[in-house]
Design an enzyme around this catalytic site. Structure first.
Site, short mmCIF file in Angstrom:
data_model
loop_
_atom_site.label_atom_id
_atom_site.label_comp_id
_atom_site.label_asym_id
_atom_site.label_seq_id
_atom_site.Cartn_x
_atom_site.Cartn_y
_atom_site.Cartn_z
N GLY A 192 0.86 -1.25 -0.01
CA GLY A 192 0.15 0.05 0.04
C GLY A 192 0.78 1.25 0.01
O GLY A 192 0.42 2.29 -0.09
N SER B 188 2.52 -5.53 -3.17
CA SER B 188 1.14 -5.86 -3.02
C SER B 188 0.77 -7.46 -3.65
O SER B 188 1.41 -8.21 -3.92
CB SER B 188 0.12 -4.86 -3.92
N CYS B 189 -0.73 -7.66 -3.16
CA CYS B 189 -1.37 -9.00 -3.63
C CYS B 189 -1.14 -9.37 -5.04
O CYS B 189 -0.67 -10.17 -5.59
CB CYS B 189 -2.27 -9.30 -2.90
N ASN B 190 -1.43 -8.40 -5.61
CA ASN B 190 -1.68 -8.56 -7.17
C ASN B 190 -0.22 -8.70 -7.72
O ASN B 190 0.07 -9.30 -8.52
CB ASN B 190 -2.36 -7.53 -7.74
N ARG C 146 -11.18 -8.24 -6.35
CA ARG C 146 -12.40 -8.22 -5.30
C ARG C 146 -12.70 -6.83 -4.84
O ARG C 146 -11.56 -5.75 -4.86
CB ARG C 146 -12.03 -9.29 -4.00
N GLY D 288 1.16 -2.55 -13.19
CA GLY D 288 2.48 -2.61 -14.16
C GLY D 288 3.65 -1.92 -13.33
O GLY D 288 4.75 -2.77 -13.42
N HIS E 96 -8.73 -11.99 -6.22
CA HIS E 96 -8.69 -11.45 -7.63
C HIS E 96 -8.32 -12.59 -8.47
O HIS E 96 -8.04 -13.70 -8.23
CB HIS E 96 -7.38 -10.62 -7.48
N GLN F 96 -6.13 -12.06 -1.85
CA GLN F 96 -5.47 -11.06 -1.41
C GLN F 96 -5.13 -10.92 -0.07
O GLN F 96 -4.32 -10.04 0.43
CB GLN F 96 -6.48 -9.86 -1.83
#
Length: 338
Positions: A111, A140-142, A169, A195, A220, A301
């Site tokens: 974050g 981050s998770c993604n 999500r 990206g 996600h 996530q």
């Protein structure tokens, strides 16, 4: 060898999972966790036997709520070698100054911006960059999800371009405030931040990302299109994924057709909090045409970044120089099978 003393600042969605993971490691000691308000999570920390530390101004509020605290956040910083910051995003600069003044190492979450630490971490892609560092940031998770599959592909076959759409999500399961209730919400500011976040670790990668918020709290899903430097087969890709750390292949024909099925699988595996730490790729959804690869992957996530935080602690504290050895140690303690 003495155990590394670890504190967790923020006992929320990520913080409580990091605390559980730290407590499971035989080379780490969880000194304590923090909360700012006397909530059910604060009581849960006490019940788990974790030392609870709170802001000095809030000590009386916790006493009034009948919650015993071990000390203030400043007291915690005096007792640890490294702090894992799991506070809400965009307060990192304030806490960074506090950690630096206390002379402790600190890990931030995705974050926060890369500029806050100058180092972003993924145990598969750049474990050694955080070796001995004072500050680092677990992406981050993604971003973690994309690095887990794109990095080994790039190492093996060289990626020319990657195009990713993230169906994300709208809120976490315990969040009753955010997200579209009945609709889909595209992120119209393009490209999305995912990206550039991947490029904080793989700066050479040409990647473009889009995102859509969906009315779900579970996971996600990424749709990924990759143009490779050469023509390969679908089996070549599956072989890469099978050997990639913390990637789990599933098949829709086995009944795993949705993110709900994946979360049910996590429950059947007996995972703590039903967490799916691995990035899940649908094996029968992987397809190569010439030099273009298509695949789907799912990201939990709440949990995929947790083992990364553990590995980051080892790298920053010079506990294990080999990334694979740290991953294996973390995986064993957390019940992650390869």
């Amino acid at each position: 060898m003495a155990k590394i003393r670890v504190g967790v600042n923020g006992f929320g969605t990520i913080g409580k999972r990091v605390a559980t993971a730290v407590a499971a490691q035989d080379d780490m000691e969880l000194v304590g966790v923090t909360k700012t308000r006397p909530s059910f999570e604060a009581k849960s920390a006490i019940e788990k036997g974790y030392g609870l530390y709170v802001p000095a101004d809030n000590v009386q509020a916790f006493k009034d709520a009948g919650i015993e605290v071990k000390g203030t956040i400043d007291d915690l910083l005096k007792s640890v070698d490294i702090i894992v910051d799991c506070t809400p995003g965009n307060v990192g600069e304030e806490y960074r100054a506090k950690y630096q003044a206390a002379g402790v190492k600190a890990i931030f979450q995705g974050g926060e911006d890369h500029a806050l630490t100058g180092i972003s971490f993924n145990s598969t892609a750049n474990y050694s960059e955080s070796w001995g560092a004072q500050l680092s940031r677990v992406v981050s998770c993604n971003t973690t999800g994309l690095l887990r599959t794109l990095n080994p592909l790039d190492k093996k076959y060289k990626i020319k371009n990657a195009f990713v759409t993230i169906v994300r999500r709208a809120a976490d399961p315990g969040d009753a405030k955010n997200g579209p209730i009945n609709g889909l919400e595209p992120s119209v500011k393009l490209p999305t931040h995912h990206g550039p976040d991947v490029q904080s670790i793989m700066p050479w990668l040409n990647i473009n990302t889009m995102a859509v918020k969906a009315s779900t709290t579970l996971m996600h899903v990424h749709t990924v299109v990759v143009q490779l430097d050469q023509e390969i087969t679908t089996q070549d890709v599956l072989d890469v994924f099978k050997s990639a750390p913390r990637v789990r292949l599933v098949k829709s024909k086995d009944g795993i057709k949705s993110t709900a099925n994946i979360m049910e699988l996590a429950r059947e595996l007996g995972r703590d909090r039903s967490d799916m730490y691995e990035i899940v790729v649908w094996e029968d959804g992987v397809k190569v045409v010439g030099n273009t690869l298509y695949y789907y992957q799912a990201v939990h996530q709440e949990s995929d970044v947790i083992p990364e935080n553990i590995d980051c602690i080892r790298s920053m504290c010079k506990m294990e120089q080999d990334a694979a050895a740290s991953q294996a140690k973390t995986n064993k303690a957390m019940g992650i099978s390869q």
